[in-house]
Motif scaffolding. Structure first.
Motif, PDB file in Angstrom:
ATOM      1  N   ARG A   1       0.945   8.172   0.602  1.00  0.00           N
ATOM      2  CA  ARG A   1       1.947   7.809   1.784  1.00  0.00           C
ATOM      3  C   ARG A   1       3.131   7.409   0.838  1.00  0.00           C
ATOM      4  O   ARG A   1       3.170   6.736   0.245  1.00  0.00           O
ATOM      5  N   GLU A   2       4.354   7.914   1.615  1.00  0.00           N
ATOM      6  CA  GLU A   2       5.619   7.527   1.063  1.00  0.00           C
ATOM      7  C   GLU A   2       6.075   6.639   2.119  1.00  0.00           C
ATOM      8  O   GLU A   2       6.189   6.832   3.361  1.00  0.00           O
ATOM      9  N   VAL A   3       6.629   5.695   1.726  1.00  0.00           N
ATOM     10  CA  VAL A   3       7.138   4.473   2.555  1.00  0.00           C
ATOM     11  C   VAL A   3       8.665   4.332   2.051  1.00  0.00           C
ATOM     12  O   VAL A   3       8.905   3.960   0.942  1.00  0.00           O
ATOM     13  N   ALA A   4       9.528   4.744   3.093  1.00  0.00           N
ATOM     14  CA  ALA A   4      10.935   4.355   2.807  1.00  0.00           C
ATOM     15  C   ALA A   4      11.422   2.866   3.287  1.00  0.00           C
ATOM     16  O   ALA A   4      10.830   2.397   4.006  1.00  0.00           O
ATOM     17  N   PHE A   5      12.196   2.326   2.416  1.00  0.00           N
ATOM     18  CA  PHE A   5      12.502   0.861   2.482  1.00  0.00           C
ATOM     19  C   PHE A   5      13.986   0.939   1.961  1.00  0.00           C
ATOM     20  O   PHE A   5      14.661   1.399   0.946  1.00  0.00           O
TER      21      PHE A   5
ATOM     22  N   GLU B   1       6.733  -4.862   3.994  1.00  0.00           N
ATOM     23  CA  GLU B   1       5.584  -4.960   4.487  1.00  0.00           C
ATOM     24  C   GLU B   1       4.691  -3.834   4.428  1.00  0.00           C
ATOM     25  O   GLU B   1       5.059  -2.916   4.866  1.00  0.00           O
ATOM     26  N   LEU B   2       3.716  -3.714   3.482  1.00  0.00           N
ATOM     27  CA  LEU B   2       2.743  -2.740   3.280  1.00  0.00           C
ATOM     28  C   LEU B   2       2.036  -2.065   4.723  1.00  0.00           C
ATOM     29  O   LEU B   2       1.374  -3.204   5.198  1.00  0.00           O
ATOM     30  N   PRO B   3       1.910  -1.041   4.977  1.00  0.00           N
ATOM     31  CA  PRO B   3       1.159  -0.582   6.283  1.00  0.00           C
ATOM     32  C   PRO B   3      -0.591  -0.346   5.877  1.00  0.00           C
ATOM     33  O   PRO B   3      -0.735   0.702   6.038  1.00  0.00           O
ATOM     34  N   TRP B   4      -0.786  -1.390   5.301  1.00  0.00           N
ATOM     35  CA  TRP B   4      -2.578  -1.111   4.857  1.00  0.00           C
ATOM     36  C   TRP B   4      -3.363  -0.769   6.020  1.00  0.00           C
ATOM     37  O   TRP B   4      -3.165  -1.453   7.085  1.00  0.00           O
ATOM     38  N   THR B   5      -4.366  -0.320   5.968  1.00  0.00           N
ATOM     39  CA  THR B   5      -5.133   0.199   7.239  1.00  0.00           C
ATOM     40  C   THR B   5      -6.363  -0.910   7.349  1.00  0.00           C
ATOM     41  O   THR B   5      -7.654  -0.547   7.228  1.00  0.00           O
ATOM     42  N   HIS B   6      -6.125  -2.124   7.613  1.00  0.00           N
ATOM     43  CA  HIS B   6      -6.876  -3.151   7.567  1.00  0.00           C
ATOM     44  C   HIS B   6      -7.870  -3.094   9.024  1.00  0.00           C
ATOM     45  O   HIS B   6      -8.877  -3.698   8.979  1.00  0.00           O
TER      46      HIS B   6
ATOM     47  N   LEU C   1      -0.544 -10.143   6.282  1.00  0.00           N
ATOM     48  CA  LEU C   1       0.365  -9.048   5.856  1.00  0.00           C
ATOM     49  C   LEU C   1       0.571  -9.138   4.453  1.00  0.00           C
ATOM     50  O   LEU C   1       0.587 -10.100   3.745  1.00  0.00           O
ATOM     51  N   LEU C   2       0.379  -7.884   3.882  1.00  0.00           N
ATOM     52  CA  LEU C   2       0.893  -7.753   2.696  1.00  0.00           C
ATOM     53  C   LEU C   2       2.068  -7.256   2.306  1.00  0.00           C
ATOM     54  O   LEU C   2       2.681  -6.471   2.588  1.00  0.00           O
ATOM     55  N   ARG C   3       3.172  -8.309   1.895  1.00  0.00           N
ATOM     56  CA  ARG C   3       4.393  -8.234   1.751  1.00  0.00           C
ATOM     57  C   ARG C   3       4.829  -8.054  -0.115  1.00  0.00           C
ATOM     58  O   ARG C   3       4.125  -8.731  -0.848  1.00  0.00           O
ATOM     59  N   VAL C   4       5.484  -7.091  -0.279  1.00  0.00           N
ATOM     60  CA  VAL C   4       6.017  -6.821  -1.681  1.00  0.00           C
ATOM     61  C   VAL C   4       7.781  -7.067  -1.836  1.00  0.00           C
ATOM     62  O   VAL C   4       8.356  -6.431  -0.843  1.00  0.00           O
ATOM     63  N   ARG C   5       8.334  -7.906  -2.808  1.00  0.00           N
ATOM     64  CA  ARG C   5       9.585  -8.241  -2.829  1.00  0.00           C
ATOM     65  C   ARG C   5       9.959  -7.059  -4.028  1.00  0.00           C
ATOM     66  O   ARG C   5       9.482  -6.900  -4.808  1.00  0.00           O
TER      67      ARG C   5
END
Length: 203
Positions: free
Chosen positions: A95-99, A110-115, A169-173
């Motif tokens: 999946r491509e995520v625009a930021f 915040e990554l949209p992981w399928t928890h 929440l999985l957050r990436v800087r």
């Protein structure tokens, strides 16, 4: 019925032949390969071949108990082949995520992981980022967390997180524009899922 049929075992059905072919195609496990390697090392260190014992005059191969044992072993192999095996990890499409980077030049994605596939069960997370990015599970009271390995090409984070309504929440800087490759593997007693995110960060 001929004398040969009376003296020999009955022919095996086609399912048994198929199961035996599948059993022959199985690759040895890492544990078995390690045992074989250790046995080879011991044989080399012993300095010569082991002493052979004289063959007994009585052949065990023709004993009726041997046939029963072979039949039991074949039945056990069939049962192992026909038992359901635990499924491997589910691979979700990339999946491509625009930021959009904020004005000060860095921000948290915040990554949209399928928890929710874990139905609230704790999940073991393995997150691989390339190039190295700072990963921050939120909230801070994540069940466990740790940086497993990091070099100039990638960083590997592993931790246990909550799922469902109270999910971590999985957050990436992200500090600068570019394309970032993130792979998230999450496993619980319910499911094991592998996800691939391509983050496109624009200024």
């Amino acid at each position: 019925m001929s004398a040969q049929d009376e003296g020999g075992p009955p022919p095996l059905p086609g399912e048994v032949h198929a199961a035996l072919r599948a059993l022959r195609a199985e690759k040895p496990s890492a544990h078995l390969r390690a045992r074989l390697q250790a046995a080879l090392v011991r044989a080399e260190q012993s300095g010569g071949p082991p002493a052979t014992k004289p063959h007994p005059r009585f052949s065990v191969a023709h004993h009726p108990a041997t046939r029963v044992l072979v039949g039991a072993l074949l039945t056990g192999a069939l049962v192992l082949l026909l038992l359901p095996r635990p499924p491997g990890p589910e691979l979700l499409p990339a999946r491509e995520v625009a930021f959009q980077l904020p004005g000060d030049g860095e921000g948290w994605l915040e990554l949209p992981w399928t928890h929710r596939v874990h139905f609230g069960e704790p999940a073991t997370i393995r997150l691989v980022s390339s190039p190295p990015l700072a990963v921050h599970p939120h909230p801070r009271d994540v069940l466990s967390q740790g940086l497993v390995d990091c070099d100039e090409d990638r960083c590997v984070h592993a931790f246990t997180a909550r799922t469902g309504d109270a999910a971590t929440l999985l957050r990436v800087r992200i500090e600068k524009p570019g394309r970032y490759d993130l792979r998230v593997s999450h496993a619980s007693d319910v499911r094991h899922v592998q996800e691939h995110f391509v983050v496109v960060a624009d200024p």
